[in-house]
Design a protein around this motif. Structure first.
Motif, PDB file in Angstrom:
ATOM      1  N   ARG A  74       0.839  -1.205   0.000  1.00 24.66           N
ATOM      2  CA  ARG A  74       0.000   0.000   0.000  1.00 24.66           C
ATOM      3  C   ARG A  74       0.877   1.260   0.000  1.00 24.66           C
ATOM      4  NH1 ARG A  74      -3.533  -3.139   3.764  1.00 24.66           N
ATOM      5  NH2 ARG A  74      -2.001  -2.477   5.300  1.00 24.66           N
ATOM      6  N   ALA A  75       0.502   2.186  -0.895  1.00 30.58           N
ATOM      7  CA  ALA A  75       1.334   3.385  -1.052  1.00 30.58           C
ATOM      8  C   ALA A  75       0.481   4.631  -1.166  1.00 30.58           C
ATOM      9  CB  ALA A  75       2.181   3.245  -2.314  1.00 30.58           C
ATOM     10  N   MET A  76       1.082   5.780  -0.854  1.00 31.06           N
ATOM     11  CA  MET A  76       0.422   7.050  -1.160  1.00 31.06           C
ATOM     12  C   MET A  76       1.444   8.064  -1.650  1.00 31.06           C
ATOM     13  SD  MET A  76      -0.530   9.017   2.436  1.00 31.06           S
ATOM     14  CE  MET A  76      -1.206  10.498   1.663  1.00 31.06           C
ATOM     15  N   ILE A  77       0.946   9.021  -2.428  1.00 36.77           N
ATOM     16  CA  ILE A  77       1.804  10.067  -2.986  1.00 36.77           C
ATOM     17  C   ILE A  77       1.699  11.317  -2.123  1.00 36.77           C
ATOM     18  CG2 ILE A  77       2.098  11.638  -4.941  1.00 36.77           C
ATOM     19  CD1 ILE A  77       1.126   9.400  -6.763  1.00 36.77           C
ATOM     20  N   VAL A  78       2.836  11.917  -1.861  1.00 36.52           N
ATOM     21  CA  VAL A  78       2.879  13.150  -1.078  1.00 36.52           C
ATOM     22  C   VAL A  78       3.760  14.165  -1.810  1.00 36.52           C
ATOM     23  CG1 VAL A  78       3.754  14.146   1.074  1.00 36.52           C
ATOM     24  CG2 VAL A  78       2.526  11.994   1.147  1.00 36.52           C
ATOM     25  N   GLY A  79       3.345  15.415  -1.811  1.00 31.96           N
ATOM     26  CA  GLY A  79       4.198  16.440  -2.421  1.00 31.96           C
ATOM     27  C   GLY A  79       3.548  17.806  -2.399  1.00 31.96           C
ATOM     28  N   ILE A  80       4.307  18.815  -2.790  1.00 33.18           N
ATOM     29  CA  ILE A  80       3.785  20.183  -2.853  1.00 33.18           C
ATOM     30  C   ILE A  80       2.896  20.304  -4.105  1.00 33.18           C
ATOM     31  CG2 ILE A  80       5.830  21.090  -1.636  1.00 33.18           C
ATOM     32  CD1 ILE A  80       6.654  22.385  -4.383  1.00 33.18           C
TER      33      ILE A  80
END
Ligand code: G4P
Length: 286
Positions: A122-128
């Protein structure tokens, strides 16, 4: 799109992302390959902590590939799993799944040893904002899943998207704020389009771009605008030459500096002049 980041918003965004992170095995920290330092959230290490991390350097198509290799080495040294991709054109997507497998190998081996059943990572994307989070999610999902709405933090109702054979991705990314304090970082964020309604002055952004190109791509710059200006000439001479060549004139044959500034920013932002990486790994205090 403009997000106003206030201390309250930031705290909320951080809290929400931290909460979501509990659900995943690995974080995809998305950055702009042209500014792999400047496009990171200033508190990202505090947010992600020791969770396995794949650093995705997106917009590879607009970056300098030699510098990008150095950044990949830099992130690898930190114990992360870097991959460089071009989400817009769907290039390098397989690398993301492969990196996720590598990043979580130890954790899954432990689970297996304990007799737990195999399951998807399981993954998630994080960023500005504007680093390409929605674009990547849609490409990985192979369909239009999300327009994030650019709500800081994480949007509420979420679903898991199946990616490849071994991955499940949260369909809404975590949105965190960019670095604000540093003027140079602000110019880099602006020239790459990470902040469009800039908190820095556009003339300064254009001058930053011009000076970067003078140092790193003098010949390419002259050729692109079909001007012959010496390296020692000041910026006004450059603006004059470019404006004249492009017919950007006001009444009375005056150069329309506003138009020239917009032109330079637009063309650098869209990699029309060259493919540049503005953060130089050796020069950064990271
Ligand atoms: P976000 O969710 O992180 O806020 O970013 P988003 O996906 O909305 O992408 C921001 C802009 O960056 C979009 O351009 C998108 O097309 C572009 N982009 C994303 N990934 C890449 C990439 O790998 N290469 C290039 N060249 N561009 C990329 P836009 O101008 O805002 O929209 P559009 O004109 O492309 O629709």
């Amino acid at each position: 799109m403009v997000i106003q980041w206030y201390p309250g918003h930031m705290a909320k965004a951080k809290r929400e992302v931290s909460e979501q992170l509990k659900k995943v095995d690995v974080v995809f920290e998305l950055v702009d390959a042209r500014i792999p330092y400047s496009s990171r959230n200033p508190m990202i290490d505090e947010v992600i902590q020791r969770k396995p991390r794949v650093v995705i350097l997106n917009k590879k198509d607009m970056a300098n590939l030699k510098e990008l290799e150095k950044w990949e080495a830099f992130f690898k040294d930190k114990g992360y799993f870097p991959v460089a991709i071009d989400a817009k054109h769907g290039k390098g997507l397989k690398l993301v799944e492969q990196a996720a497998i590598k990043a979580t190998k130890e954790k899954f081996e432990k689970e297996k040893a304990k007799g737990l059943k195999p399951r998807a990572i399981r993954a998630m994307i994080v960023g500005i904002p504007n680093v390409g989070k929605s674009t990547l999610i849609n490409k990985l999902a192979n369909k239009a899943v999300t327009k994030t709405g650019n709500t800081p933090g994480v949007t509420k109702q979420q679903q898991w998207i199946k990616v490849g054979t071994s991955l499940q991705l949260l369909d809404t990314p975590g949105i965190l704020w960019p670095k604000f304090e540093d003027q140079l970082v602000g110019k880099k964020l602006s020239i790459t389009g990470a902040i469009k309604d800039s908190i820095v002055h556009l003339d300064e952004v254009a001058i930053y771009g011009l000076e970067f190109m003078k140092v790193h791509d003098y010949e390419g710059l002259k050729k692109h605008y079909d001007v012959d200006v010496s390296l020692e000439a000041d910026n006004i001479e450059w603006f004059d030459a470019i404006g004249r060549r492009r017919g950007m004139l006001r009444r009375g044959n005056e150069i329309d500096y506003e138009a020239v500034i917009d032109l330079i920013i637009h063309e650098v932002r869209n990699a029309k002049i060259g493919t540049y990486t503005f953060d130089i790994v050796n020069e950064m205090e990271v």
